[in-house]
Design a protein around this motif. Structure first.
Motif, PDB file in Angstrom:
ATOM      1  N   THR A   1       2.679   5.397   5.779  1.00  0.00           N
ATOM      2  CA  THR A   1       2.322   3.981   5.795  1.00  0.00           C
ATOM      3  C   THR A   1       3.564   3.110   5.913  1.00  0.00           C
TER       4      THR A   1
ATOM      5  N   GLY B   1     -10.426  -1.102   7.676  1.00  0.00           N
ATOM      6  CA  GLY B   1      -9.446  -0.630   8.646  1.00  0.00           C
ATOM      7  C   GLY B   1      -9.572  -1.340   9.982  1.00  0.00           C
TER       8      GLY B   1
ATOM      9  N   ASP C   1       0.826  -1.205   0.000  1.00  0.00           N
ATOM     10  CA  ASP C   1       0.000   0.000   0.000  1.00  0.00           C
ATOM     11  C   ASP C   1       0.864   1.260   0.000  1.00  0.00           C
TER      12      ASP C   1
ATOM     13  N   LEU D   1       1.311  10.110   2.258  1.00  0.00           N
ATOM     14  CA  LEU D   1       0.590   8.983   2.849  1.00  0.00           C
ATOM     15  C   LEU D   1       1.393   7.691   2.709  1.00  0.00           C
TER      16      LEU D   1
ATOM     17  N   LEU E   1      -5.261   3.944  10.536  1.00  0.00           N
ATOM     18  CA  LEU E   1      -6.478   3.229  10.149  1.00  0.00           C
ATOM     19  C   LEU E   1      -7.733   3.972  10.608  1.00  0.00           C
TER      20      LEU E   1
ATOM     21  N   ALA F   1      -8.498   6.446   8.031  1.00  0.00           N
ATOM     22  CA  ALA F   1      -9.090   5.805   6.850  1.00  0.00           C
ATOM     23  C   ALA F   1     -10.555   5.460   7.103  1.00  0.00           C
TER      24      ALA F   1
ATOM     25  N   THR G   1     -12.593   8.622   6.964  1.00  0.00           N
ATOM     26  CA  THR G   1     -12.746   9.064   5.572  1.00  0.00           C
ATOM     27  C   THR G   1     -13.835   8.267   4.877  1.00  0.00           C
ATOM     28  N   HIS G   2     -13.817   6.950   5.035  1.00  0.00           N
ATOM     29  CA  HIS G   2     -14.831   6.119   4.380  1.00  0.00           C
ATOM     30  C   HIS G   2     -16.223   6.365   4.969  1.00  0.00           C
TER      31      HIS G   2
ATOM     32  N   HIS H   1     -15.389  -1.617   2.742  1.00  0.00           N
ATOM     33  CA  HIS H   1     -14.533  -0.440   2.773  1.00  0.00           C
ATOM     34  C   HIS H   1     -14.410   0.151   4.178  1.00  0.00           C
TER      35      HIS H   1
END
Length: 138
Positions: free
Chosen positions: A67, A112, A33, A63, A91, A94, A97-98, A108
Motif C-alpha cells: 500500500t 475500492g 492505511d 499489505l 483495490l 480488496a 475479497t469483500h 465496503h
C-alpha cells in the motif's frame, strides 16, 4: 519524459486544484492505511480474520508495504500513472475479497471503486495525457 505528464498550463486553475486535492486525499488515505498495517494494530488483524485471512502480522505488514509503495508511486508526478495502475490492482483485490465474504455493497464492497475513481479522477483533472488516454465523448 516530463512533457508526457505535465499538467496543461491552459487548463482552468480549478481543474488543477481539484485534481491535486483528490490526489492528496488518496495519498493521505493510503499512507494512513499502510502505516496501520505495518504496526499492525489489533483492528487490522481482526479485520483480516473477518475477511477470511490469517491473523498473521507478516501478512498485514506485507499489505502495508504494498500500500505504501503504491502511495509513493502515485504521489510522485513522474510515476503517478504507474502508481494508479498498481493501486487499481490492489483495490480490485480488496473488492474481490469483500465480494467473497458478502460485505455490505455501498459501504465496503464499492469503497475500492470510490477510491479508484478518486485516484484516476485526480490524474484525469491534472494531466492532459490522461484525458487523451481516457477520452469521454459526449
Amino acid at each position: 519524459m516530463s512533457a508526457v505528464i505535465d499538467s496543461n498550463p491552459a487548463q482552468p486553475r480549478w481543474q488543477t486544484i481539484t485534481g491535486l486535492v483528490l490526489s492528496g486525499l488518496i495519498v493521505a488515505f493510503l499512507v494512513f492505511d499502510g502505516a496501520i498495517k505495518l504496526v499492525p494494530i489489533a483492528p487490522v488483524t481482526e479485520t483480516l480474520t473477518a475477511l477470511g485471512y490469517a491473523a498473521n502480522p507478516m501478512l498485514a505488514r506485507s499489505l502495508g508495504i504494498i500500500t505504501l509503495a503504491c502511495a509513493l508511486l502515485y504521489a510522485i508526478p513522474r510515476t503517478s500513472v504507474l502508481g494508479a495502475i498498481l493501486l487499481t490492482g490492489l483495490l480490485g483485490g480488496a473488492i474481490a475479497t469483500h465480494l467473497r465474504v458478502g460485505s455490505p455493497v455501498f459501504s465496503h464492497l464499492l469503497f475500492g471503486v470510490y477510491l479508484g475513481l478518486m485516484a484516476w479522477g485526480g490524474l484525469y483533472l491534472r494531466y492532459a495525457t490522461v484525458r487523451r488516454m481516457i477520452p469521454f465523448k459526449l
